[in-house]
Design a protein around this motif. Structure first.
Motif, short mmCIF file in Angstrom:
data_model
loop_
_atom_site.label_atom_id
_atom_site.label_comp_id
_atom_site.label_asym_id
_atom_site.label_seq_id
_atom_site.Cartn_x
_atom_site.Cartn_y
_atom_site.Cartn_z
N ALA A 142 0.83 -1.21 0.00
CA ALA A 142 0.00 0.00 0.00
C ALA A 142 0.87 1.26 0.00
N GLU A 143 1.97 1.26 0.76
CA GLU A 143 2.84 2.43 0.80
C GLU A 143 3.59 2.62 -0.52
N ASP B 64 2.56 1.66 -3.45
CA ASP B 64 1.56 2.13 -4.41
C ASP B 64 1.26 3.61 -4.20
N ARG B 65 1.19 4.03 -2.91
CA ARG B 65 0.91 5.44 -2.63
C ARG B 65 2.02 6.34 -3.16
N GLU C 166 1.76 6.49 -6.95
CA GLU C 166 0.64 7.31 -7.40
C GLU C 166 0.90 8.79 -7.22
N ASN C 167 1.77 9.13 -6.26
CA ASN C 167 2.10 10.54 -6.03
C ASN C 167 3.31 11.00 -6.84
#
Length: 528
Positions: free
Chosen positions: A415-416, A418-419, A422-423
């Motif tokens: 999740a991190e 991917d975050r 995405e940023n």
């Protein structure tokens, strides 16, 4: 002289000659600054002063013009020793005049108008290759020129600067104050951080790149101490710039014509430093690769992460290589003996006491130039270590995930990642750290779309990371290095070096730090 020695990249033979002449002055002047950048100009975006000399009689800007100088119909011609010619309508005296007024305004802004109100400030043109004093112009007075005719005399530079100071101090406006040592130091400190920059050790950089950073006062003190002392012990926590300063010290010693060795425990760090800008004249080798010889091969030894090699076995290897040995030779050790010792290599208290018995100058670095305030605060809470005062500013909050379930840990890592993706954070700005090898770490269980993008740290991908790839390293192998974003895992499984692994791993992050663990390391003793 600042910098000391002159930068090896200086191309002007006239500036090099004047630098040497200024260095030999025996009285009347305190400090000479070379190549001072000024962030404003009357019509250019920026300007530069070739030299600023400072002493009890004032502050003076020197514009240096080597080679042939001529002027025809208001157009000035400058021809260097290679025959290259430049033309400009602005005279060197006008250049120096502009620089003087910018210098005056900047000092008044920084030091204070009232303090600088009566300080003599002036300028001169130095033409070491020409006799210009035979030329007369309303644009300058003879006291504003130091040319070859004067410099050919044994004391010509001393006399020329004395005449220059007397000229400007006699000008109307009551700028005739005699500067004491305190005011001279205040002026130097106001000027020096604007120009004396050194290459950092950026992880994401090709060998040809050099990211420049202005040094802090404590870091300046370290380089100043090197110029005056043959042996130094420099203590500093993670993020205080020890590796950067060690490399810069090597450059300066090599530029002075000395044979210099840079060494450390890590093969990766040694390889990376070897390829940094300006290190071509420096011998760089991990301590395990040093030759087993009794020949004295080097004049100066610089050791980074010295807490890994302060033991009699490793010190004996340095002893054999250094002219004068450890007792009488020149060596400079950068270490963090309180918080990073014991993770790799060994640090012997008796060996450290022996080094201190050789009377090195001991310095402490307290400014943390790498980590944000959030990372510094989190590291202090988690380990109790004093990582200095952050000068890197604010960043995102440190994120800690505590979950005993391995599957949920992996999901949190994904999740991190991917975050960050995405940023718009490049994968090459991210490093995964663990005290364990990759195959034993939680990162080995990442799904294929991320697992396939992991590069295990080596010199090649450290210097030139592949696009879209994320680096992985063991915590001990990443000492001395850094990354913009760090994902740290498995620290609770690092037995018995939990606290040290946590300290080193957390302090590798420059901007963002994210930690995932199965349980609080050490129970309630460590507060994440």
């Amino acid at each position: 002289m600042v910098p000391e020695p002159i930068s090896p990249s200086t191309k002007s033979a006239a500036e090099v000659a004047l630098y040497r002449g200024l260095k030999l002055l025996d009285a009347g002047w305190s400090v000479a600054l070379h190549s001072l950048n000024l962030p404003e100009h009357s019509w250019k975006r920026v300007s530069e002063v070739d030299f600023v000399v400072i002493g009890p009689r004032g502050v003076y800007a020197l514009e240096v013009k080597g080679g042939h100088i001529g002027c025809t119909n208001g157009v000035w011609t400058h021809r260097d020793r290679f025959g290259a010619e430049r033309r400009r309508r602005e005279s060197p005296f006008a250049q120096a005049n502009d620089a003087m007024f910018v210098l005056q305004r900047r000092l008044e802004d920084i030091v204070g108008h009232q303090t600088m109100r009566h300080v003599p400030i002036g300028y001169a043109v130095v033409a070491p290759d020409c006799n210009l004093s035979s030329q007369v112009s309303v644009e300058w007075d003879e006291e504003m020129l130091i040319d070859r005719r004067q410099l050919d005399r044994p004391d010509g530079l001393q006399r020329g600067l004395g005449r220059l100071a007397a000229y400007w101090r006699a000008k109307p406006g009551a700028r005739d104050r005699t500067l004491d040592e305190s005011l001279i130091n205040t002026i130097v400190q106001a000027l020096r951080p604007t120009f004396d920059t050194v290459p950092t050790l950026r992880q994401i950089a090709s060998a040809a790149e050099a990211d420049l950073v202005a040094l802090t006062t404590n870091q300046y003190r370290t380089l100043d101490a090197y110029a005056r002392n043959p042996r130094t012990l420099v203590e500093g926590g993670a993020g205080t710039g020890k590796t950067m300063l060690a490399a810069e010290l090597c450059r300066r010693a090599a530029a002075a014509g000395l044979r210099v060795l840079f060494t450390c425990r890590s093969q990766v760090v040694a390889g990376f430093v070897r390829h940094q800008a300006g290190m071509q004249a420096v011998q760089v080798a991990a301590i395990a690769n040093l030759p087993e010889t009794g020949a004295k091969l080097v004049d100066v030894i610089v050791v980074d992460e010295a807490q890994d090699i302060v033991n009699f076995t490793d010190l004996s290897r340095l002893e054999k290589l250094l002219v004068g040995g450890l007792a009488d030779g020149s060596w400079h050790l950068f270490l963090d003996s309180n918080n990073q010792r014991g993770l790799v290599g060994s640090c012997d208290d008796e060996a450290l006491s022996y080094l201190r018995s050789l009377r090195p100058t001991e310095l402490v670095l307290r400014d943390n130039c790498r980590n944000t305030r959030q990372i510094v605060a989190a590291t202090r809470r988690a380990t109790g270590a004093d990582t200095g005062v952050s000068s890197a500013g604010d960043g995102p909050q440190v994120t800690v995930v505590v979950d005993p379930d391995p599957t949920r840990q992996v999901a949190a890592v994904v999740a991190e990642l991917d975050r960050l993706d995405e940023n718009g954070i490049p994968a090459t700005d991210i490093t995964l750290l663990s005290p364990l090898p990759l195959q034993d770490s939680l990162f080995s269980r990442l799904p294929a779309r991320w697992r396939s993008r992991i590069d295990v740290l080596d010199l090649s991908n450290l210097r030139r990371p592949s696009r879209g790839r994320v680096a992985f390293a063991r915590v001990g192998d990443f000492k001395g290095l850094e990354s913009r974003f760090v994902l740290l895992g498995d620290v609770d499984r690092a037995v018995p070096e939990r606290t040290r692994s946590l300290y080193v791993g957390m302090t590798r992050a420059r901007v963002g730090l994210w930690i995932v663990i199965g349980e609080q390391p050490g129970g309630s003793e460590i507060d994440l």
